[in-house]
Design an enzyme around this catalytic site. Structure first.
Site, PDB file in Angstrom:
ATOM      1  N   GLN A 239       0.840  -1.192   0.000  1.00 36.15           N
ATOM      2  CA  GLN A 239       0.000   0.000   0.000  1.00 36.15           C
ATOM      3  C   GLN A 239       0.885   1.256   0.000  1.00 36.15           C
ATOM      4  O   GLN A 239       1.678   1.467   0.912  1.00 36.15           O
ATOM      5  CB  GLN A 239      -0.917   0.029   1.221  1.00 36.15           C
ATOM      6  CG  GLN A 239      -1.931  -1.101   1.259  1.00 36.15           C
ATOM      7  CD  GLN A 239      -1.460  -2.281   2.083  1.00 36.15           C
ATOM      8  OE1 GLN A 239      -0.272  -2.548   2.187  1.00 36.15           O
ATOM      9  NE2 GLN A 239      -2.414  -3.010   2.674  1.00 36.15           N
TER      10      GLN A 239
ATOM     11  N   GLN B 146       0.004  -0.308  -5.809  1.00 35.28           N
ATOM     12  CA  GLN B 146      -1.135  -0.624  -4.949  1.00 35.28           C
ATOM     13  C   GLN B 146      -1.620   0.647  -4.250  1.00 35.28           C
ATOM     14  O   GLN B 146      -0.836   1.396  -3.676  1.00 35.28           O
ATOM     15  CB  GLN B 146      -0.755  -1.675  -3.904  1.00 35.28           C
ATOM     16  CG  GLN B 146      -1.922  -2.111  -3.025  1.00 35.28           C
ATOM     17  CD  GLN B 146      -1.592  -3.323  -2.171  1.00 35.28           C
ATOM     18  OE1 GLN B 146      -0.585  -4.001  -2.377  1.00 35.28           O
ATOM     19  NE2 GLN B 146      -2.451  -3.631  -1.203  1.00 35.28           N
ATOM     20  N   ASP B 147      -2.938   0.897  -4.320  1.00 36.38           N
ATOM     21  CA  ASP B 147      -3.571   2.028  -3.611  1.00 36.38           C
ATOM     22  C   ASP B 147      -3.110   3.391  -4.116  1.00 36.38           C
ATOM     23  O   ASP B 147      -2.805   4.296  -3.323  1.00 36.38           O
ATOM     24  CB  ASP B 147      -3.319   1.931  -2.104  1.00 36.38           C
ATOM     25  CG  ASP B 147      -4.053   0.764  -1.462  1.00 36.38           C
ATOM     26  OD1 ASP B 147      -4.722   0.016  -2.188  1.00 36.38           O
ATOM     27  OD2 ASP B 147      -3.945   0.612  -0.234  1.00 36.38           O
TER      28      ASP B 147
ATOM     29  N   ARG C 105     -13.021  -5.335  -6.481  1.00 38.95           N
ATOM     30  CA  ARG C 105     -13.341  -6.338  -5.470  1.00 38.95           C
ATOM     31  C   ARG C 105     -13.885  -5.616  -4.238  1.00 38.95           C
ATOM     32  O   ARG C 105     -13.540  -4.451  -3.982  1.00 38.95           O
ATOM     33  CB  ARG C 105     -12.131  -7.206  -5.125  1.00 38.95           C
ATOM     34  CG  ARG C 105     -10.898  -6.453  -4.625  1.00 38.95           C
ATOM     35  CD  ARG C 105      -9.761  -7.411  -4.347  1.00 38.95           C
ATOM     36  NE  ARG C 105      -8.623  -6.745  -3.698  1.00 38.95           N
ATOM     37  CZ  ARG C 105      -7.794  -7.350  -2.862  1.00 38.95           C
ATOM     38  NH1 ARG C 105      -7.973  -8.621  -2.545  1.00 38.95           N
ATOM     39  NH2 ARG C 105      -6.785  -6.695  -2.321  1.00 38.95           N
TER      40      ARG C 105
END
Length: 565
Positions: A358, A380-381, A470
């Site tokens: 993250q 990611q993120d 998701r």
């Protein structure tokens, strides 16, 4: 998905829930009548409480929170709404007291991540209280906007309270301590969801009490009906700023690394934000350059307009990440906490790489924030659209795992969504939306976007699995409409978070998409997934979803007020 530190500003907009109607002699019970129902006398106040709580998901908690006001024979409708908010505020305060005591204990431990997460919780809950106080004031003050505008603002603020409570829970790394906090925080979320249900059903409730709602603008004032495609909550002057060439904008602060401006850093220009006397916007021009600094536009800095020389020329960069011991929120290279933030022609990146896990490039939790022709790059993120109504136009957003995530009401339109190559063994998920409660107005909408793999991923796009999203939380909501979807997206389209979590309660929807990855024949068969109709899809275009009242195609910038086809 481990959160970090967030702060929210109580937007200083004079708004109110009920007053446009001169709200309420809802309960003028001086000649209170009693009716016999099933052999029991039920007062009109009790019936009012039952009616108000009928639309809530936590009815028992709702009725308990309104008991006191129901004993007041002179109470009006606003008193009931304020009572629901006060109950929530009390529960959040209890949570904050618990967090503070846990922080004292954590200071004696050798776990810096735990201390950091509890500090984050204190900040989050403090600003949740700010939001509730602002909402409470909103209900009692005179109105200057239409009822619908006021309700949308109020719902956005209340939704943020739930988001902060959940972010706090998620951020605590030790299960035993997390469990200690869940009861009070989840109670706060439930009470806030009740308040959202009450506000959402305001029209019906008042009509049930025999009050006619006049939804027309006050004093005959017409709604903004702009012809440039921006939402109505972007003022005429702000629309000119967003459309104008940079040479036409006169900034109060100029940032340049080479010393040719007033300031060499963005932080210095923000530090010069006027403490008093600001009218209009504080405009900052950031000249071309790579700015390796961690920036926060804090809650006191309302109405900042920041622009650069282009999304690949003026770039704010950082490399903080969870892998380096930070919480997700603290990893952001650039964070926006001040309301009314506008940004144009800038880039934001986090260079921690996929190994950083993250690692946020841009975190936004500002009400009514607009980004136009900007670029957000990470893995990611990448983009944390945490809270507050947000709009992104003609942007480029790249990443791997959950790279557009958060719990704001957020529309991304006419933008490029770029899938990057993740670490071996990882999958790509464009979105991870964090809606916890059913009445929250939040969700991520991708409208007229182009979802494509980066060049490095093209050769492996069919073997490295990529999905549209998701479910991070139970009521996760993501809608993809009229977008072009590459075959890099798996035929199933969406992927579970863990087991069957959220698959029945989420809302994932597609409409009118094109491209080889847009076929819905082999999509997931979850109860929460829908291929929706044109009528339903229209509700997720910027006008209805952000309450932007009226949108029209732009001249120069291809915004859409409604569905394209």
């Amino acid at each position: 998905m481990a959160p970090g530190k967030v702060v929210v500003s109580a937007v200083s907009v004079v708004l109110v829930v009920g007053v446009a109607l001169a709200v309420v002699a809802v309960v003028n019970v001086q000649n209170q009548k009693k009716e016999e129902v099933g052999g029991h006398a039920i007062s009109s106040q009790t019936k009012i409480v039952e009616s108000i709580c009928s639309a809530t998901n936590y009815k028992s908690s709702c009725q308990d929170s309104l008991k006191t006001v129901a004993t007041n024979s002179s109470a009006d409708f606003k008193d009931y709404v304020k009572a629901a908010m006060l109950a929530t505020m009390d529960q959040v305060s209890k949570s904050m007291n618990l967090t503070s005591s846990l922080l004292i204990e954590a200071d004696k431990s050798s776990n810096p991540k735990l201390r950091m997460s509890l500090e984050d919780c204190n900040d989050l809950l403090s600003f949740a209280i700010d939001q509730l106080q602002a909402s409470f004031s909103m209900v009692g003050e005179s109105a200057t906007h239409t009822l619908q505008e006021r309700v949308s603002e109020l719902k956005s603020w209340l939704s943020s309270v739930i988001t902060y409570a959940e972010t706090c829970i998620d951020g605590v790394p030790e299960p035993k301590i997390q469990d200690k906090m869940k009861d009070t925080l989840r109670n706060a979320s439930a009470l806030t969801d009740n308040a959202l249900a009450i506000v959402s059903g305001l029209s019906q409730i008042l009509e049930a009490f025999g009050l006619k709602i006049d939804a027309k603008p006050l004093n005959g004032r017409r709604l903004l009906s702009n012809n440039d495609g921006f939402p109505t909550w972007v003022s005429a002057s702000d629309r000119k700023l967003l459309q104008a060439g940079t040479e036409k904008v006169v900034p109060q602060a100029v940032v340049a690394k080479d010393g040719s401006g007033q300031y060499k850093t963005i932080a210095a220009a923000l530090a010069a934000y006027p403490k008093t006397g600001l009218t209009g916007r504080y405009i900052i021009y950031v000249k071309a350059g790579v700015y390796d600094e961690y920036i926060t536009v804090d809650k006191s800095m309302a109405n900042v307009f920041m622009y650069g020389d282009g999304p690949t020329k003026t770039v704010v960069t950082g490399s903080k990440s969870v892998a380096k011991g930070l919480t997700t929120l603290r990893s952001a290279s650039f964070a926006v906490e001040g309301p009314g933030f506008l940004c144009k022609e800038m880039g934001f990146e986090n260079t921690a790489g996929p190994e950083g896990h993250q690692a946020v490039a841009l975190r936004v939790m500002a009400e009514m924030a607009v980004f136009h022709n900007c670029q957000m790059d990470g893995y990611q993120d990448t983009l944390y659209a945490l809270s507050g109504r947000q709009f992104y136009s003609q942007c480029v957003i790249s990443g791997t795992v959950d790279f557009i995530f958060g719990d704001s009401p957020c529309v991304i339109q006419n933008s490029q969504i770029v899938l990057r190559r993740p670490m071996d063994g990882q999958l790509n998920a464009v979105t991870a939306q964090g809606r916890r409660e059913q009445h929250q107005p939040s969700g991520i909408v991708l409208h007229n976007c182009n979802i494509v793999p980066e060049p490095k991923l093209v050769a492996e796009r069919l073997t490295i699995k990529s999905y549209l999203g998701r479910p991070w939380r139970e009521f996760s909501r993501t809608v993809v409409i009229e977008s072009t979807i590459s075959d890099a997206i798996q035929p199933a389209g969406w992927v579970a978070w863990e087991g069957t979590f959220g698959l029945d309660t989420l809302y994932y929807a597609e409409y009118g998409n094109t491209g080889p990855g847009a076929k819905t024949d082999n999509r997931v068969t979850w109860k929460g997934f829908h291929v929706i109709s044109k009528t339903e899809a229209a509700q997720f275009t910027p006008g209805p979803f952000l309450d932007a009242e009226k949108w029209i195609k732009t001249t120069g910038v291809p915004f859409q007020t409604s569905l394209i086809h």
